[in-house]
Design a protein around this motif. Structure first.
Motif, PDB file in Angstrom:
ATOM      1  N   THR A 157     -13.290   0.042  -6.949  1.00  0.00           N
ATOM      2  CA  THR A 157     -11.960  -0.417  -7.359  1.00  0.00           C
ATOM      3  C   THR A 157     -12.054  -1.895  -7.732  1.00  0.00           C
ATOM      4  O   THR A 157     -13.024  -2.325  -8.332  1.00  0.00           O
ATOM      5  N   GLY A 158     -11.059  -2.682  -7.383  1.00  0.00           N
ATOM      6  CA  GLY A 158     -11.041  -4.087  -7.768  1.00  0.00           C
ATOM      7  C   GLY A 158     -10.486  -4.261  -9.172  1.00  0.00           C
ATOM      8  O   GLY A 158     -10.145  -3.297  -9.867  1.00  0.00           O
ATOM      9  N   ASN A 210     -13.272  -5.832  -5.035  1.00  0.00           N
ATOM     10  CA  ASN A 210     -13.822  -4.668  -4.321  1.00  0.00           C
ATOM     11  C   ASN A 210     -14.549  -3.707  -5.264  1.00  0.00           C
ATOM     12  O   ASN A 210     -14.321  -2.495  -5.251  1.00  0.00           O
ATOM     13  N   GLN A 225      -8.114  -8.019  -2.807  1.00  0.00           N
ATOM     14  CA  GLN A 225      -8.719  -6.725  -3.109  1.00  0.00           C
ATOM     15  C   GLN A 225      -9.382  -6.717  -4.484  1.00  0.00           C
ATOM     16  O   GLN A 225     -10.035  -5.739  -4.854  1.00  0.00           O
ATOM     17  N   LYS A 258       0.820  -1.213   0.000  1.00  0.00           N
ATOM     18  CA  LYS A 258       0.000   0.000   0.000  1.00  0.00           C
ATOM     19  C   LYS A 258       0.855   1.265   0.000  1.00  0.00           C
ATOM     20  O   LYS A 258       0.642   2.169  -0.819  1.00  0.00           O
ATOM     21  N   GLU A 282      -4.827  -8.112   3.916  1.00  0.00           N
ATOM     22  CA  GLU A 282      -5.174  -6.756   3.493  1.00  0.00           C
ATOM     23  C   GLU A 282      -4.246  -6.216   2.416  1.00  0.00           C
ATOM     24  O   GLU A 282      -4.609  -5.269   1.708  1.00  0.00           O
ATOM     25  N   GLN A 283      -3.025  -6.786   2.297  1.00  0.00           N
ATOM     26  CA  GLN A 283      -2.126  -6.306   1.256  1.00  0.00           C
ATOM     27  C   GLN A 283      -1.787  -7.407   0.241  1.00  0.00           C
ATOM     28  O   GLN A 283      -0.732  -7.376  -0.396  1.00  0.00           O
ATOM     29  N   THR A 317      -6.526  -1.675  -6.698  1.00  0.00           N
ATOM     30  CA  THR A 317      -6.896  -0.600  -5.776  1.00  0.00           C
ATOM     31  C   THR A 317      -7.177   0.739  -6.436  1.00  0.00           C
ATOM     32  O   THR A 317      -7.539   1.694  -5.748  1.00  0.00           O
ATOM     33  N   TRP A 335      -1.133  -4.729  -7.328  1.00  0.00           N
ATOM     34  CA  TRP A 335      -1.786  -3.955  -6.272  1.00  0.00           C
ATOM     35  C   TRP A 335      -2.507  -2.738  -6.860  1.00  0.00           C
ATOM     36  O   TRP A 335      -3.648  -2.433  -6.493  1.00  0.00           O
TER      37      TRP A 335
END
Length: 708
Positions: A638-639, A633, A630, A535, A624-625, A578, A574
């Motif tokens: 996002t996603g 989402n 993710q 992140k 979470e990372q 996100t 990532w």
């Protein structure tokens, strides 16, 4: 700590004549009458690849390798060249062999040169010797079943130290040969392991053990295993650092020639649950049990003795418990070693030292370190004081540095100056011109550097690459390319696998950001990704794009793409999960799930330290990372939505192919435009010519499709 701007000439200038001055060489530009062209893959791939020069002990000569690359590996040549350091005569070819030579080492009298090569009749690399003074063919000195590597002449030139491997239980060459035959004749192909790791990068490891050998510097001489029968070598965790050619024990001769000094670990078998420390040992030439000289939580490598033999210098990292990065510092011991505690010479320097060189005058230690895209020459005295920057080229990086006599030579390059050999005595001076003419015909510009400040007060460095035919009045799409590592730095160097200018060629501005976790900015900056592996770095990449849009009116904010490899591939995944600001993503060797990567990679323990504990500790960072967690989402806007190109080498054991397969499955499950490209014969990197050309074409095609 910022480097001093004080320029100080080195103690001796052996290189005479009127070769191209360094500043002129650094920015050499052909006459405007010369037609320039945008860089091509052929330009990148077929540039001569210049290896690290080894100067002779008398400082009169430098020998180095030059690879004439080809798309067909069968047509590629790699040979040794020699250059006088006393005049401006051009370098000349010393060997004529397709196989190539490495691990160069001069005899103390500067007459003979050792190297390792795999020539006709060799199944594996062996040690060869060539008479530089008299000429003639190189002589093969070893014929060991498991080969030989890293040869070094003794101080009197009468013996040679090297590393070879043995099979467990084999006490001599006949036993090794017998064991090798038994393995070859086996009817089964199974591998069995009782310690970690079972594989490294693109190789499954086996049960061979690294050993130190000594032999007379003559043909037909019989090598002797110095570690045979020692309790140290029989420990299950004994070994050195792992490399492409096998383990290294970083061994050197003691100044009196009566013993060997080397660095080894004794807990390599605990790599899945603990850090491995390489300690310094001494071993009498007569053999016996090695004496452990250091006992601490440091690792030592790069052992070198000062010219007067009174100081042992070494690079070292001291592990800070629970931290993910430790600076590489320069340490010294008085020799013969009495106090096992090192004196840290670079304790006040908040940078990792890359390499050192020790000219024969014994007055100063010369070294390089990374800083803001560059790597330049610095020095200190033997007490660690009077640290200063030496006369350096204003751009680019020094990627090798060695001393012989009073001469210092190395390789310098920049993103618009492919590698060449330089002398670093006083004002740097270019000694070769293998790539100068070809580079001068390319339409390219040096990177533009800029910084920005993050919300938490960190200064982040960036380089901007402009395409050929750049017109500041036009608008250009931006491609944010993310470096791997994460403990790495974008360097102003000539890159083969992700060449900045080749990526920019279709008309893109390329942005290179040293996000938090990068090296070249101090220990705390590199450690900042602990507990925040994706992140925080991803936020830095996104802010860098924002800052570039504010700073440069020629960037089209509606046409953004991002991509990278290895850790850069992790971050590309990532970003796809996100944010939807990018029109296209490119992910090579990119991690999809932190837990899966922990369990399938060839590196485990460091990932636990970075996340705060093992995967079963239920720490939030593991989920979470992880990009895969993710990806759905969509309710947050996002996603996984952005079109993504996924590439992977099937022989990659650092970021195994299951990451790419999971990535592609997720994209297809969510109906995201996606493409998976698998290279069956490549590892973590794309190293074969035609595969590389195909890779660049795929990247350019993907970007063109979504950045019209």
């Amino acid at each position: 700590m910022k480097p001093s701007r004080l320029l100080h000439p080195l103690t001796a200038l052996l290189i005479l004549g009127a070769a191209l001055p360094a500043a002129q060489a650094a920015d050499a530009a052909p006459s405007s009458a010369v037609a320039k062209h945008a860089i091509t893959h052929e330009d990148v791939w077929l540039m001569k690849r210049v290896g690290a020069p080894q100067p002779s002990p008398d400082g009169k000569w430098a020998v180095f390798s030059v690879t004439d690359s080809a798309y067909d590996s069968k047509e590629q040549w790699s040979d040794l060249w020699i250059k006088s350091l006393g005049d401006d005569t051009p370098a000349r070819r010393l060997t004529f062999s397709k196989g190539g030579e490495g691990a160069l080492n001069w005899s103390p009298d500067s007459r003979h040169l050792l190297f390792v090569a795999k020539r006709d009749g060799d199944d594996i690399g062996q040690i060869y010797r060539i008479d530089i003074a008299a000429g003639g063919e190189a002589q093969r000195l070893t014929t060991l079943t498991l080969g030989a590597r890293q040869p070094k002449y003794s101080p009197d030139g009468k013996q040679i130290l090297f590393i070879s491997d043995v099979y467990p239980g084999a006490t001599d060459e006949e036993a090794v040969k017998k064991a090798a035959k038994e393995r070859k004749d086996r009817k089964y192909s199974a591998r069995a392991y009782e310690s970690f790791p079972p594989r490294f990068f693109d190789k499954w490891l086996d049960d061979k053990k690294a050993r130190l050998f000594v032999m007379d510097a003559e043909t037909e001489a019989k090598p002797r295993d110095l570690l045979s029968g020692s309790k140290l070598a029989d420990l299950p965790g004994f070994g050195g650092s792992q490399g492409d050619e096998g383990q290294s024990l970083d061994a050197v001769w003691a100044p009196d020639g009566k013993s060997i000094v080397f660095a080894a670990a004794t807990n390599r078998h605990e790599a899945a649950r603990a850090s491995s420390f390489t300690q310094i040992y001494a071993l009498p030439l007569s053999g016996g049990e090695p004496q452990q000289l250091t006992k601490d939580t440091r690792s030592y490598h790069g052992l070198k003795f000062s010219p007067d033999g009174k100081t042992l210098l070494t690079l070292t990292q001291e592990e800070a418990q629970g931290k993910v990065y430790d600076l590489t510092r320069l340490a010294s011991f008085a020799w013969p070693l009495v106090n096992p505690q090192p004196k840290i010479l670079s304790a006040t320097l908040d940078r990792s030292i890359s390499r050192i060189a020790l000219p024969a005058d014994g007055k100063r230690i010369y070294f390089t370190y990374e800083h803001a895209g560059l790597e330049q020459l610095h020095s200190m005295n033997y007490a660690g004081g009077d640290q200063r920057q030496e006369a350096s080229l204003p751009t680019g990086v020094i990627n090798s540095l060695n001393a012989g006599g009073k001469a210092m030579v190395g390789v310098w390059e920049s993103s618009v100056n492919p590698p060449e050999i330089y002398a670093f005595n006083g004002t740097p001076k270019r000694l070769t011109s293998f790539n100068v003419e070809k580079a001068g015909a390319i339409d390219w510009q040096a990177p533009e550097h800029f910084w920005f400040k993050t919300a938490d007060g960190r200064q982040v460095h960036n380089m901007l690459i402009k395409p050929a035919g750049f017109d500041p009045g036009k608008k250009y799409p931006l491609f944010s390319v993310i470096h791997g590592g994460a403990h790495n730095m974008w360097r102003d160097g000539f890159v083969l696998r992700w060449n900045y200018h080749l990526l920019a060629k279709p008309g893109y501005v390329v942005l290179l950001t040293d996000y938090k976790g990068s090296t070249g900015y101090g220990e705390e900056f590199a450690r900042a990704i602990q507990f925040d592996p994706l992140k925080g770095p991803g936020d830095d990449v996104n802010q860098a794009v924002d800052e570039a849009l504010k700073k440069y009116a020629f960037i089209d904010g509606n046409k953004l793409a991002a991509g990278g490899a290895s850790y850069g591939g992790h971050l590309a995944n990532w970003l796809q999960a996100t944010t939807t600001r990018y029109k296209a993503i490119v992910s090579h060797a990119g991690e999809m799930d932190l837990i899966m990567q922990w369990g399938t990679s060839d590196s485990v323990y460091g990932r636990e330290v970075n996340s705060g504990g093992p995967v079963w500790s239920n720490l939030p960072v593991w989920r979470e990372q992880s990009p895969i967690m993710q990806g759905g989402n969509h309710e947050k806007g996002t996603g996984f939505k952005t079109p993504i190109l996924i590439t992977i080498g099937e022989l990659d054991y650092r970021v195994p192919i299951n990451n790419a397969l999971m990535n592609f499955a997720a994209q297809q499950r969510l109906n995201v435009p996606s493409k998976l490209v698998v290279f069956p014969d490549e590892n973590h990197w794309i190293l074969k010519g035609e595969n590389s050309r195909y890779f660049y074409n795929e990247v350019h095609g993907w970007l063109a499709k979504y950045l019209k």
